[in-house]
Write a protein that holds these residues in place. Structure first.
Motif, PDB file in Angstrom:
ATOM      1  N   GLU A 152       0.829  -1.208   0.000  1.00  0.00           N
ATOM      2  CA  GLU A 152       0.000   0.000   0.000  1.00  0.00           C
ATOM      3  C   GLU A 152       0.864   1.258   0.000  1.00  0.00           C
ATOM      4  N   GLY A 153       2.014   1.190   0.683  1.00  0.00           N
ATOM      5  CA  GLY A 153       2.913   2.334   0.723  1.00  0.00           C
ATOM      6  C   GLY A 153       3.603   2.606  -0.603  1.00  0.00           C
ATOM      7  N   LEU A 154       3.580   1.613  -1.503  1.00  0.00           N
ATOM      8  CA  LEU A 154       4.257   1.762  -2.792  1.00  0.00           C
ATOM      9  C   LEU A 154       3.331   2.119  -3.945  1.00  0.00           C
ATOM     10  N   VAL A 155       2.066   1.756  -3.839  1.00  0.00           N
ATOM     11  CA  VAL A 155       1.155   1.851  -4.979  1.00  0.00           C
ATOM     12  C   VAL A 155       1.152   3.240  -5.616  1.00  0.00           C
ATOM     13  N   GLU A 156       0.953   4.261  -4.800  1.00  0.00           N
ATOM     14  CA  GLU A 156       0.839   5.618  -5.346  1.00  0.00           C
ATOM     15  C   GLU A 156       2.142   6.078  -5.987  1.00  0.00           C
ATOM     16  N   GLU A 157       3.275   5.815  -5.319  1.00  0.00           N
ATOM     17  CA  GLU A 157       4.568   6.226  -5.862  1.00  0.00           C
ATOM     18  C   GLU A 157       4.880   5.498  -7.166  1.00  0.00           C
ATOM     19  N   VAL A 158       4.565   4.204  -7.234  1.00  0.00           N
ATOM     20  CA  VAL A 158       4.854   3.436  -8.445  1.00  0.00           C
ATOM     21  C   VAL A 158       4.025   3.945  -9.621  1.00  0.00           C
ATOM     22  N   GLU A 159       2.769   4.242  -9.375  1.00  0.00           N
ATOM     23  CA  GLU A 159       1.922   4.791 -10.443  1.00  0.00           C
ATOM     24  C   GLU A 159       2.477   6.130 -10.923  1.00  0.00           C
ATOM     25  N   ARG A 160       2.981   6.921  -9.979  1.00  0.00           N
ATOM     26  CA  ARG A 160       3.505   8.237 -10.325  1.00  0.00           C
ATOM     27  C   ARG A 160       4.791   8.122 -11.146  1.00  0.00           C
ATOM     28  N   MET A 161       5.670   7.191 -10.769  1.00  0.00           N
ATOM     29  CA  MET A 161       6.965   7.106 -11.438  1.00  0.00           C
ATOM     30  C   MET A 161       6.948   6.224 -12.690  1.00  0.00           C
ATOM     31  N   ALA A 162       5.863   5.487 -12.916  1.00  0.00           N
ATOM     32  CA  ALA A 162       5.820   4.520 -14.007  1.00  0.00           C
ATOM     33  C   ALA A 162       6.110   5.112 -15.392  1.00  0.00           C
ATOM     34  N   PRO A 163       5.494   6.236 -15.794  1.00  0.00           N
ATOM     35  CA  PRO A 163       5.773   6.754 -17.138  1.00  0.00           C
ATOM     36  C   PRO A 163       7.255   7.062 -17.361  1.00  0.00           C
ATOM     37  N   MET A 164       7.887   7.724 -16.394  1.00  0.00           N
ATOM     38  CA  MET A 164       9.309   8.035 -16.533  1.00  0.00           C
ATOM     39  C   MET A 164      10.149   6.764 -16.483  1.00  0.00           C
ATOM     40  N   ALA A 165       9.768   5.833 -15.614  1.00  0.00           N
ATOM     41  CA  ALA A 165      10.521   4.576 -15.495  1.00  0.00           C
ATOM     42  C   ALA A 165      10.473   3.792 -16.796  1.00  0.00           C
ATOM     43  N   ARG A 166       9.353   3.856 -17.507  1.00  0.00           N
ATOM     44  CA  ARG A 166       9.263   3.151 -18.792  1.00  0.00           C
ATOM     45  C   ARG A 166      10.124   3.836 -19.853  1.00  0.00           C
ATOM     46  N   LYS A 167      10.148   5.165 -19.839  1.00  0.00           N
ATOM     47  CA  LYS A 167      11.002   5.886 -20.782  1.00  0.00           C
ATOM     48  C   LYS A 167      12.474   5.563 -20.560  1.00  0.00           C
ATOM     49  N   MET A 168      12.852   5.339 -19.305  1.00  0.00           N
ATOM     50  CA  MET A 168      14.234   5.046 -18.959  1.00  0.00           C
ATOM     51  C   MET A 168      14.569   3.562 -19.081  1.00  0.00           C
ATOM     52  N   GLY A 169      13.562   2.750 -19.404  1.00  0.00           N
ATOM     53  CA  GLY A 169      13.790   1.322 -19.548  1.00  0.00           C
ATOM     54  C   GLY A 169      13.864   0.571 -18.247  1.00  0.00           C
ATOM     55  N   VAL A 170      13.468   1.219 -17.137  1.00  0.00           N
ATOM     56  CA  VAL A 170      13.497   0.571 -15.829  1.00  0.00           C
ATOM     57  C   VAL A 170      12.276  -0.337 -15.658  1.00  0.00           C
ATOM     58  N   PHE A 171      11.118   0.121 -16.133  1.00  0.00           N
ATOM     59  CA  PHE A 171       9.898  -0.682 -16.146  1.00  0.00           C
ATOM     60  C   PHE A 171       9.638  -1.146 -17.574  1.00  0.00           C
ATOM     61  N   GLY A 172       9.040  -2.334 -17.707  1.00  0.00           N
ATOM     62  CA  GLY A 172       8.523  -2.756 -18.992  1.00  0.00           C
ATOM     63  C   GLY A 172       7.108  -2.248 -19.163  1.00  0.00           C
TER      64      GLY A 172
END
Length: 200
Positions: A152-172
């Motif tokens: 629960e402590g991660l959900v909001e942060e992960v949603e927020r960082m996901a677009p940038m993380a995908r651009k950087m190749g960190v997330f698929g």
């Protein structure tokens, strides 16, 4: 009740407390990895178990520095797993990480080369420990289900960082899941992992 307790009412859990919770599951999992499993593939396509463990070592050590608002160096990742006491070393460094993010002021201000909010940076290391523990469990035939409070402590942060993380190749790319997926499964899917791949 102290003044500090009063000011924390309604506030999100501290990064240090969340790290302590996930470490209580991650360090035994790491300690239980047999040498024979070090070459096994993981859900992280570029890493086998050994490489992922060395990556986690680098994360755990460098994010100690980031908690203290000091520079971190991810350019060189030594082969910590080559050391005979690497399991003990991982547990010790993880303990230092918890201490670093539990220190007064660790979550305040900005840190890191990108000048991100410290709370966001703390969530990054929490996410790494959580999802890579799952990766290692998958690779070695075990299960891993983190404390729901951590998720629960991660959900909001992960949603927020996901677009940038995908651009950087960190997330698929995000993985589609059925409606009965758990919160943790959806978190994994946001990072590009398929938590139900074994069931397919």
């Amino acid at each position: 009740m102290t003044n500090e307790d009063t000011t924390r009412i309604g506030a999100p859990p501290r990064i240090g407390d969340l790290l302590r919770s996930v470490a209580a599951q991650t360090t035994p999992l790491v300690r239980g990895i047999a040498d024979a499993s070090l070459g096994a593939p993981t859900p992280c396509g570029e890493y086998d178990v050994r490489a992922l463990l060395n990556h986690l070592f680098g994360v755990v050590v460098n994010f100690q520095a980031l908690a203290a608002k000091e520079p971190a160096d991810f350019s060189h990742l030594p082969d910590r797993v080559a050391e005979t006491d690497w399991r003990d070393r991982f547990e010790a460094e993880t303990g230092k990480l918890i201490e670093a993010w539990s220190a007064p002021g660790a979550e305040e201000g900005t840190t890191g080369g990108m000048g991100l909010p410290a709370r966001t940076v703390g969530s990054m290391v929490l996410l790494d420990l959580t999802v890579h523990a799952w990766d290692l469990a998958q690779a070695t035939g075990r299960s891993f289900a983190p404390d729901p409070v951590v998720v629960e402590g991660l959900v909001e942060e992960v949603e927020r960082m996901a677009p940038m993380a995908r651009k950087m190749g960190v997330f698929g790319d995000a993985v589609d899941l059925p409606g009965d997926a758990t919160v943790f499964e959806r978190l994994l899917a946001t990072t590009g992992r398929d938590p139900r791949a074994r069931e397919a």
